[in-house]
Design a protein around this motif. Sequence first.
Motif, PDB file in Angstrom:
ATOM      1  N   ARG A 155      33.104  30.225  41.032  1.00  0.00           N
ATOM      2  CA  ARG A 155      33.745  31.194  41.925  1.00  0.00           C
ATOM      3  C   ARG A 155      34.375  30.489  43.125  1.00  0.00           C
ATOM      4  NH1 ARG A 155      29.837  34.758  40.805  1.00  0.00           N
ATOM      5  NH2 ARG A 155      28.528  34.065  42.514  1.00  0.00           N
ATOM      6  N   HIS A 195      42.857  30.098  33.918  1.00  0.00           N
ATOM      7  CA  HIS A 195      41.642  30.839  34.287  1.00  0.00           C
ATOM      8  C   HIS A 195      41.385  31.955  33.267  1.00  0.00           C
ATOM      9  CE1 HIS A 195      39.327  32.802  37.937  1.00  0.00           C
ATOM     10  NE2 HIS A 195      38.635  32.873  36.826  1.00  0.00           N
ATOM     11  N   LYS A 226      34.928  37.795  30.107  1.00  0.00           N
ATOM     12  CA  LYS A 226      35.247  38.431  31.397  1.00  0.00           C
ATOM     13  C   LYS A 226      36.618  39.095  31.322  1.00  0.00           C
ATOM     14  CE  LYS A 226      32.551  35.188  34.185  1.00  0.00           C
ATOM     15  NZ  LYS A 226      31.610  36.021  34.939  1.00  0.00           N
ATOM     16  N   ARG A 246      46.623  38.769  45.267  1.00  0.00           N
ATOM     17  CA  ARG A 246      45.177  38.480  45.314  1.00  0.00           C
ATOM     18  C   ARG A 246      44.859  37.297  46.218  1.00  0.00           C
ATOM     19  NH1 ARG A 246      40.763  37.380  46.139  1.00  0.00           N
ATOM     20  NH2 ARG A 246      38.935  37.259  44.777  1.00  0.00           N
TER      21      ARG A 246
HETATM   22  P1  FAD Z   1      35.522  33.980  38.508  1.00  0.00           P
HETATM   23  O1  FAD Z   1      35.974  33.762  37.098  1.00  0.00           O
HETATM   24  O2  FAD Z   1      34.895  32.822  39.216  1.00  0.00           O
HETATM   25  O3  FAD Z   1      36.775  34.514  39.333  1.00  0.00           O
HETATM   26  C1  FAD Z   1      36.723  34.715  40.738  1.00  0.00           C
HETATM   27  C2  FAD Z   1      37.764  35.743  41.133  1.00  0.00           C
HETATM   28  O4  FAD Z   1      39.048  35.277  40.755  1.00  0.00           O
HETATM   29  C3  FAD Z   1      37.647  37.080  40.402  1.00  0.00           C
HETATM   30  O5  FAD Z   1      36.750  37.924  41.043  1.00  0.00           O
HETATM   31  C4  FAD Z   1      39.075  37.612  40.418  1.00  0.00           C
HETATM   32  O6  FAD Z   1      39.353  38.304  41.621  1.00  0.00           O
HETATM   33  C5  FAD Z   1      39.907  36.359  40.409  1.00  0.00           C
HETATM   34  N1  FAD Z   1      40.449  36.052  39.083  1.00  0.00           N
HETATM   35  C6  FAD Z   1      39.868  36.228  37.870  1.00  0.00           C
HETATM   36  N2  FAD Z   1      40.657  35.767  36.896  1.00  0.00           N
HETATM   37  C7  FAD Z   1      41.763  35.279  37.498  1.00  0.00           C
HETATM   38  C8  FAD Z   1      42.950  34.682  37.008  1.00  0.00           C
HETATM   39  N3  FAD Z   1      43.161  34.489  35.698  1.00  0.00           N
HETATM   40  N4  FAD Z   1      43.893  34.309  37.904  1.00  0.00           N
HETATM   41  C9  FAD Z   1      43.712  34.511  39.226  1.00  0.00           C
HETATM   42  N5  FAD Z   1      42.602  35.067  39.755  1.00  0.00           N
HETATM   43  C10 FAD Z   1      41.636  35.454  38.893  1.00  0.00           C
HETATM   44  N6  FAD Z   1      32.000  28.670  33.145  1.00  0.00           N
HETATM   45  C11 FAD Z   1      31.442  28.558  31.902  1.00  0.00           C
HETATM   46  O7  FAD Z   1      30.395  29.167  31.664  1.00  0.00           O
HETATM   47  N7  FAD Z   1      32.057  27.800  30.928  1.00  0.00           N
HETATM   48  C12 FAD Z   1      33.213  27.110  31.160  1.00  0.00           C
HETATM   49  O8  FAD Z   1      33.733  26.404  30.276  1.00  0.00           O
HETATM   50  C13 FAD Z   1      33.792  27.194  32.470  1.00  0.00           C
HETATM   51  N8  FAD Z   1      34.919  26.496  32.763  1.00  0.00           N
HETATM   52  C14 FAD Z   1      35.389  26.508  34.041  1.00  0.00           C
HETATM   53  C15 FAD Z   1      36.492  25.720  34.358  1.00  0.00           C
HETATM   54  C16 FAD Z   1      36.959  25.673  35.662  1.00  0.00           C
HETATM   55  C17 FAD Z   1      38.139  24.803  35.985  1.00  0.00           C
HETATM   56  C18 FAD Z   1      36.322  26.431  36.671  1.00  0.00           C
HETATM   57  C19 FAD Z   1      36.807  26.375  38.092  1.00  0.00           C
HETATM   58  C20 FAD Z   1      35.239  27.229  36.364  1.00  0.00           C
HETATM   59  C21 FAD Z   1      34.755  27.289  35.060  1.00  0.00           C
HETATM   60  N9  FAD Z   1      33.655  28.080  34.716  1.00  0.00           N
HETATM   61  C22 FAD Z   1      33.128  28.006  33.443  1.00  0.00           C
HETATM   62  C23 FAD Z   1      33.087  29.074  35.681  1.00  0.00           C
HETATM   63  C24 FAD Z   1      33.654  30.493  35.396  1.00  0.00           C
HETATM   64  O9  FAD Z   1      35.073  30.455  35.220  1.00  0.00           O
HETATM   65  C25 FAD Z   1      33.407  31.481  36.564  1.00  0.00           C
HETATM   66  O10 FAD Z   1      33.850  30.918  37.785  1.00  0.00           O
HETATM   67  C26 FAD Z   1      31.951  31.881  36.730  1.00  0.00           C
HETATM   68  O11 FAD Z   1      31.450  32.366  35.517  1.00  0.00           O
HETATM   69  C27 FAD Z   1      31.819  33.001  37.820  1.00  0.00           C
HETATM   70  O12 FAD Z   1      32.605  34.102  37.400  1.00  0.00           O
HETATM   71  P2  FAD Z   1      32.993  35.324  38.327  1.00  0.00           P
HETATM   72  O13 FAD Z   1      32.764  36.563  37.515  1.00  0.00           O
HETATM   73  O14 FAD Z   1      32.322  35.242  39.653  1.00  0.00           O
HETATM   74  O15 FAD Z   1      34.563  35.243  38.544  1.00  0.00           O
END
Ligand code: FAD
Length: 122
Positions: free
Chosen positions: A15, A85, A94, A105
Motif C-alpha cells: 500500500r 497495478h 482485488k 486519485r
Molecule cells: P493496494 O493494491 O495496495 O492499492 C492501494 C490503493 O491504490 C487502492 O486503495 C486504490 O485506491 C489505488 N489503486 C488500486 N489499483 C490501482 C491502479 N491499478 N492504479 C492506480 N491506483 C490504484 N502482493 C502479493 O500478494 N503478491 C504480489 O505479487 C504483489 N506484487 C506487488 C508488486 C508491487 C510492485 C507492489 C508495489 C506491491 C505488490 N503486492 C503484491 C502488494 C499488493 O499489490 C497490495 O499493495 C497489497 O495487497 C495491499 O492491497 P490494498 O488492498 O491495500 O490496495
Amino acid sequence: PEYSDCPPDSQELGRATWTFLHTMAAYYPETPTKQEKTHLQNFMTSFSWLYPCGVCADHLRQDMKKHPPPLESGEKFSKWLCDTHNKVNKQLGKPIFDCSKVFERWRDGPSDGRCDWGLPTD
Ligand code: FAD
C-alpha cells in the motif's frame, strides 16, 4: 494508530509503495527532459531488483520485460503503472481500478474540493 510500530507486512508495504509510485507517476512531467527519462528508467530498473518482496519483484521484472515502462510522458507512465497495478489486483482477486481516474486519485483529487491540500510543487 494509522501505522503500527511493527515492521510492515506485504500488505502494508504494498500500500505504501503504490502510494509512492502512483504519486511519483502523477507528478512526472508531461514533457520530460532526457535526464528525467534516464532517471525514471534507472529508478524502475533498480526498484524491480530491490523491492523487498521477492516474488513481487520477480513478477514485476517479468512484466517489465514484456511491457517496459514508457518514459516519454507523465500520462503514459501513469497509465502504464495503473495497468501494471491492475495485473497484480487481478492476480490477488482485488477490484480493477479505472485508469481514467489515476490523476484524480493521485494528484488532483475529486472536484468537490474535499481533498484540496496537494503537495508543494517547488
Ligand atoms: P493496494 O493494491 O495496495 O492499492 C492501494 C490503493 O491504490 C487502492 O486503495 C486504490 O485506491 C489505488 N489503486 C488500486 N489499483 C490501482 C491502479 N491499478 N492504479 C492506480 N491506483 C490504484 N502482493 C502479493 O500478494 N503478491 C504480489 O505479487 C504483489 N506484487 C506487488 C508488486 C508491487 C510492485 C507492489 C508495489 C506491491 C505488490 N503486492 C503484491 C502488494 C499488493 O499489490 C497490495 O499493495 C497489497 O495487497 C495491499 O492491497 P490494498 O488492498 O491495500 O490496495
